[in-house]
Design an enzyme around this catalytic site. Sequence first.
Site, mmCIF file in Angstrom:
data_model
loop_
_atom_site.group_PDB
_atom_site.id
_atom_site.type_symbol
_atom_site.label_atom_id
_atom_site.label_comp_id
_atom_site.label_asym_id
_atom_site.label_seq_id
_atom_site.Cartn_x
_atom_site.Cartn_y
_atom_site.Cartn_z
ATOM 1 N N LEU A 138 0.854 -1.204 0.000
ATOM 2 C CA LEU A 138 0.000 0.000 0.000
ATOM 3 C C LEU A 138 0.888 1.251 0.000
ATOM 4 N N CYS A 246 -8.689 -4.116 5.335
ATOM 5 C CA CYS A 246 -7.683 -5.114 5.746
ATOM 6 C C CYS A 246 -6.928 -4.590 6.968
ATOM 7 N N ALA A 250 -5.650 -6.111 10.760
ATOM 8 C CA ALA A 250 -4.245 -6.161 11.190
ATOM 9 C C ALA A 250 -4.001 -5.281 12.416
ATOM 10 N N GLN A 287 11.476 1.902 46.573
ATOM 11 C CA GLN A 287 10.152 2.407 46.177
ATOM 12 C C GLN A 287 10.112 2.850 44.716
ATOM 13 N N GLY A 348 22.746 -1.470 33.075
ATOM 14 C CA GLY A 348 23.565 -1.751 31.897
ATOM 15 C C GLY A 348 23.157 -3.033 31.202
ATOM 16 N N GLU A 371 1.003 0.605 10.005
ATOM 17 C CA GLU A 371 -0.448 0.402 10.157
ATOM 18 C C GLU A 371 -1.131 1.657 10.687
ATOM 19 N N GLY A 372 -0.593 2.827 10.343
ATOM 20 C CA GLY A 372 -1.118 4.101 10.833
ATOM 21 C C GLY A 372 -0.301 4.549 12.031
ATOM 22 N N HIS A 374 1.039 6.774 15.344
ATOM 23 C CA HIS A 374 0.428 7.182 16.614
ATOM 24 C C HIS A 374 -0.455 8.429 16.410
HETATM 25 P P1 TGC Z 1 -11.188 8.681 3.881
HETATM 26 O O1 TGC Z 1 -11.769 9.637 2.891
HETATM 27 O O2 TGC Z 1 -11.419 8.903 5.333
HETATM 28 O O3 TGC Z 1 -11.687 7.195 3.544
HETATM 29 C C1 TGC Z 1 -11.666 6.672 2.242
HETATM 30 C C2 TGC Z 1 -12.661 5.519 2.216
HETATM 31 O O4 TGC Z 1 -12.232 4.498 3.106
HETATM 32 C C3 TGC Z 1 -13.224 4.249 4.126
HETATM 33 N N1 TGC Z 1 -12.498 3.956 5.365
HETATM 34 C C4 TGC Z 1 -12.386 2.729 5.866
HETATM 35 N N2 TGC Z 1 -12.906 1.553 5.458
HETATM 36 C C5 TGC Z 1 -12.607 0.459 6.181
HETATM 37 N N3 TGC Z 1 -11.811 0.509 7.271
HETATM 38 C C6 TGC Z 1 -11.266 1.665 7.715
HETATM 39 N N4 TGC Z 1 -10.450 1.675 8.781
HETATM 40 C C7 TGC Z 1 -11.556 2.854 6.998
HETATM 41 N N5 TGC Z 1 -11.194 4.155 7.135
HETATM 42 C C8 TGC Z 1 -11.779 4.817 6.116
HETATM 43 C C9 TGC Z 1 -14.025 5.527 4.187
HETATM 44 O O5 TGC Z 1 -15.312 5.297 4.688
HETATM 45 C C10 TGC Z 1 -14.031 5.932 2.725
HETATM 46 O O6 TGC Z 1 -14.988 5.113 2.044
HETATM 47 P P2 TGC Z 1 -15.838 5.696 0.816
HETATM 48 O O7 TGC Z 1 -16.722 4.557 0.442
HETATM 49 O O8 TGC Z 1 -16.548 6.889 1.357
HETATM 50 O O9 TGC Z 1 -14.853 6.046 -0.244
HETATM 51 O O10 TGC Z 1 -9.636 8.565 3.558
HETATM 52 P P3 TGC Z 1 -8.470 9.626 3.695
HETATM 53 O O11 TGC Z 1 -7.783 9.692 2.369
HETATM 54 O O12 TGC Z 1 -8.962 10.922 4.287
HETATM 55 O O13 TGC Z 1 -7.468 8.918 4.719
HETATM 56 C C11 TGC Z 1 -7.876 8.607 6.005
HETATM 57 C C12 TGC Z 1 -6.714 8.005 6.855
HETATM 58 C C13 TGC Z 1 -5.595 9.007 7.003
HETATM 59 C C14 TGC Z 1 -7.297 7.709 8.224
HETATM 60 C C15 TGC Z 1 -6.219 6.700 6.238
HETATM 61 O O14 TGC Z 1 -5.820 6.827 4.937
HETATM 62 C C16 TGC Z 1 -5.170 5.997 7.062
HETATM 63 O O15 TGC Z 1 -5.519 5.145 7.840
HETATM 64 N N6 TGC Z 1 -3.803 6.289 6.893
HETATM 65 C C17 TGC Z 1 -2.775 5.502 7.518
HETATM 66 C C18 TGC Z 1 -2.130 4.624 6.478
HETATM 67 C C19 TGC Z 1 -1.778 3.265 6.986
HETATM 68 O O16 TGC Z 1 -2.246 2.817 8.019
HETATM 69 N N7 TGC Z 1 -0.970 2.553 6.220
HETATM 70 C C20 TGC Z 1 -0.642 1.228 6.564
HETATM 71 C C21 TGC Z 1 0.100 0.549 5.448
HETATM 72 S S1 TGC Z 1 0.193 -1.210 5.638
HETATM 73 C C22 TGC Z 1 1.269 -1.439 6.898
HETATM 74 O O17 TGC Z 1 1.747 -0.574 7.535
HETATM 75 C C23 TGC Z 1 1.575 -2.848 7.183
HETATM 76 S S2 TGC Z 1 2.732 -3.090 8.436
HETATM 77 C C24 TGC Z 1 2.453 -4.736 8.619
HETATM 78 C C25 TGC Z 1 3.309 -5.430 9.561
HETATM 79 O O18 TGC Z 1 4.507 -5.617 9.273
HETATM 80 O O19 TGC Z 1 2.739 -5.889 10.586
HETATM 81 P P1 FAD Z 2 4.609 9.963 6.795
HETATM 82 O O1 FAD Z 2 3.229 9.700 6.321
HETATM 83 O O2 FAD Z 2 5.522 10.738 5.934
HETATM 84 O O3 FAD Z 2 4.527 10.656 8.226
HETATM 85 C C1 FAD Z 2 5.609 11.354 8.813
HETATM 86 C C2 FAD Z 2 5.097 12.028 10.093
HETATM 87 O O4 FAD Z 2 4.079 12.968 9.773
HETATM 88 C C3 FAD Z 2 4.462 11.018 11.059
HETATM 89 O O5 FAD Z 2 4.789 11.364 12.383
HETATM 90 C C4 FAD Z 2 2.959 11.211 10.845
HETATM 91 O O6 FAD Z 2 2.189 10.901 11.999
HETATM 92 C C5 FAD Z 2 2.926 12.704 10.528
HETATM 93 N N1 FAD Z 2 1.719 13.067 9.752
HETATM 94 C C6 FAD Z 2 1.409 12.645 8.497
HETATM 95 N N2 FAD Z 2 0.215 13.163 8.133
HETATM 96 C C7 FAD Z 2 -0.227 13.891 9.186
HETATM 97 C C8 FAD Z 2 -1.404 14.656 9.447
HETATM 98 N N3 FAD Z 2 -2.396 14.740 8.540
HETATM 99 N N4 FAD Z 2 -1.514 15.286 10.639
HETATM 100 C C9 FAD Z 2 -0.539 15.189 11.564
HETATM 101 N N5 FAD Z 2 0.594 14.488 11.380
HETATM 102 C C10 FAD Z 2 0.737 13.844 10.217
HETATM 103 N N6 FAD Z 2 3.396 -0.407 4.440
HETATM 104 C C11 FAD Z 2 2.760 -1.299 3.619
HETATM 105 O O7 FAD Z 2 1.992 -0.916 2.745
HETATM 106 N N7 FAD Z 2 2.969 -2.644 3.769
HETATM 107 C C12 FAD Z 2 3.811 -3.146 4.702
HETATM 108 O O8 FAD Z 2 3.957 -4.375 4.814
HETATM 109 C C13 FAD Z 2 4.508 -2.228 5.559
HETATM 110 N N8 FAD Z 2 5.418 -2.702 6.462
HETATM 111 C C14 FAD Z 2 6.195 -1.798 7.164
HETATM 112 C C15 FAD Z 2 7.258 -2.258 7.938
HETATM 113 C C16 FAD Z 2 8.083 -1.361 8.605
HETATM 114 C C17 FAD Z 2 9.244 -1.869 9.403
HETATM 115 C C18 FAD Z 2 7.801 0.026 8.551
HETATM 116 C C19 FAD Z 2 8.641 1.002 9.297
HETATM 117 C C20 FAD Z 2 6.759 0.482 7.791
HETATM 118 C C21 FAD Z 2 5.952 -0.418 7.067
HETATM 119 N N9 FAD Z 2 4.933 0.034 6.207
HETATM 120 C C22 FAD Z 2 4.258 -0.842 5.396
HETATM 121 C C23 FAD Z 2 4.757 1.475 5.984
HETATM 122 C C24 FAD Z 2 3.990 2.184 7.105
HETATM 123 O O9 FAD Z 2 2.631 1.883 7.067
HETATM 124 C C25 FAD Z 2 4.268 3.677 6.943
HETATM 125 O O10 FAD Z 2 5.606 3.912 7.329
HETATM 126 C C26 FAD Z 2 3.325 4.514 7.780
HETATM 127 O O11 FAD Z 2 1.991 4.410 7.312
HETATM 128 C C27 FAD Z 2 3.744 6.006 7.820
HETATM 129 O O12 FAD Z 2 4.021 6.476 6.551
HETATM 130 P P2 FAD Z 2 5.410 7.273 6.285
HETATM 131 O O13 FAD Z 2 6.524 6.447 6.816
HETATM 132 O O14 FAD Z 2 5.441 7.641 4.853
HETATM 133 O O15 FAD Z 2 5.316 8.571 7.185
#
Ligand code: TGC
Ligand code: FAD
Length: 392
Positions: A138, A246, A250, A287, A348, A371-372, A374
């Site tokens: 993603l 998804c 997760a 303590q 240490g 996964e998003g 903090h």
């Molecule tokens: P927004 O306009 O709010 O939403 C777009 C559409 O998505 C729907 N929606 C959801 N649906 C299901 N579950 C959720 N949690 C949902 N949140 C939103 C929403 O209803 C809407 O639907 P529709 O039908 O109206 O189009 O989207 P936005 O562009 O404003 O972004 C919102 C935001 C910032 C919260 C979202 O994009 C977000 O969660 N950003 C964080 C990105 C993230 O978590 N990336 C993770 C990448 S994968 C990863 O990190 C794997 S690590 C795995 C590992 O090693 O364990």
């Molecule tokens: P950025 O989005 O550039 O954010 C930088 C800083 O800005 C953060 O502190 C953030 O909170 C802040 N910020 C951003 N937007 C805002 C806002 N609107 N308001 C206030 N603050 C904001 N991704 C996948 O798709 N699949 C994977 O399997 C996967 N595995 C990962 C494994 C590891 C070890 C790591 C480190 C990351 C992985 N990721 C994966 C990516 C992960 O989901 C992203 O790193 C994460 O979503 C943050 O994106 P970024 O690193 O580009 O930070």
Amino acid sequence: MKPDLFEAPDYYNLDELLTEEHKLVRSAAREWVKREVSPIIEEYAQKAEFPEQIISGLADIGAFGPYIPMEYGGAGLDQISYGLIMQEIERGDSGIRSTASVQSSLVMYPIWKYGTEAQRQKYLPKLASGEWMGCFGLTEPDHGSNPGGMTTNFKDKGDHYLLNGAKMWISNAPFAQVAVVWAKDESGRIHGLLVERGMEGFTTPETHNKWSLRASSTGELIFDNVKVPKENLLPNKSGLGAPLGCLDSARYGIAWGAIGAAMDCYDTALRYSKERMQFGKPIGQFQLQQKKLAEMITEITKAQLLTWRLGSLRNDGKATSAQISMAKRNNVDMAINIAREARQMLGGMGITGEYSIMRHSMNLESVITYEGTHDIHLLITGLDITGLNAFK
Ligand code: TGC
Ligand code: FAD
């Protein structure tokens, strides 16, 4: 590394809320972690290598698709069993839990929910057994917190799709046989595509020099005019809500996993505090050290209650995405703070690989980001309670 003497804290008798099946599943995962993960994990983290030999064991404890129906090779368990498995694995190491989270919630889940019956039959049994590993693309170099801005795209070429773009920070990418890739079609709508290793123009370079999640393999996904067969599109959901759905699964698993890391740090610090003598007393008699331990067990207990309730809501199909965000954010923050305090209690020795705490502490820096982040989860809660959107 020291022998694994882990004893799980249960200060509020939460075991009384679990079924016999929950306890059996947890016990199998706990014993497996003690036997197969604890003895080797420090070495693999030090050399920054994923221990591929544990894949079949992860499959055996039901870590690949715990809640996927048994007809597709999954374990057919409920959401609390799924959470308990993630807790036990992350008690061993967050990187190993990452591998299981990605396989289950980010690869098997979208194939199960958004795929065709033919796709389910082709991929799910192989993924459940660990014969095939998957990854989830993603995040892009310029689109992390804002995945909706992605530029990876595909064009309809009649008998196939032509995929171009790049994904970054992808767990399991360097060894996965299949990638669930999120890309835009010509109208800008997001879809999931199943991209297999070996497709021409598809490469997965490994990301090196991480100080965190060192026993997990991370990489990029590069698509240079990759011809993807049309039957590899996930047809049953599109739009950003598809990958975010998804992530709900997760993130829920991470909420449980973080408790595991915190419990391991607490248990290690508690044991050390009773053994380590300074000024003629065990340090646990001071303590200031008791304050640290008392606060740790309080925070762990609160997180356990929050997460058990979330699991019950998910079992009933009632948990909201915002409730999941709150638990992910709270529990990872709780764990990272406990790791920091526990590390100090070991003096240490706390910085060495003799104990697991420093490794947990470094791992949790990734868990609090992926996964998003903090802050993103805080803004999701803010939006939910005010109705005002900070992202727009
Ligand atoms: P927004 O306009 O709010 O939403 C777009 C559409 O998505 C729907 N929606 C959801 N649906 C299901 N579950 C959720 N949690 C949902 N949140 C939103 C929403 O209803 C809407 O639907 P529709 O039908 O109206 O189009 O989207 P936005 O562009 O404003 O972004 C919102 C935001 C910032 C919260 C979202 O994009 C977000 O969660 N950003 C964080 C990105 C993230 O978590 N990336 C993770 C990448 S994968 C990863 O990190 C794997 S690590 C795995 C590992 O090693 O364990
Ligand atoms: P950025 O989005 O550039 O954010 C930088 C800083 O800005 C953060 O502190 C953030 O909170 C802040 N910020 C951003 N937007 C805002 C806002 N609107 N308001 C206030 N603050 C904001 N991704 C996948 O798709 N699949 C994977 O399997 C996967 N595995 C990962 C494994 C590891 C070890 C790591 C480190 C990351 C992985 N990721 C994966 C990516 C992960 O989901 C992203 O790193 C994460 O979503 C943050 O994106 P970024 O690193 O580009 O930070």
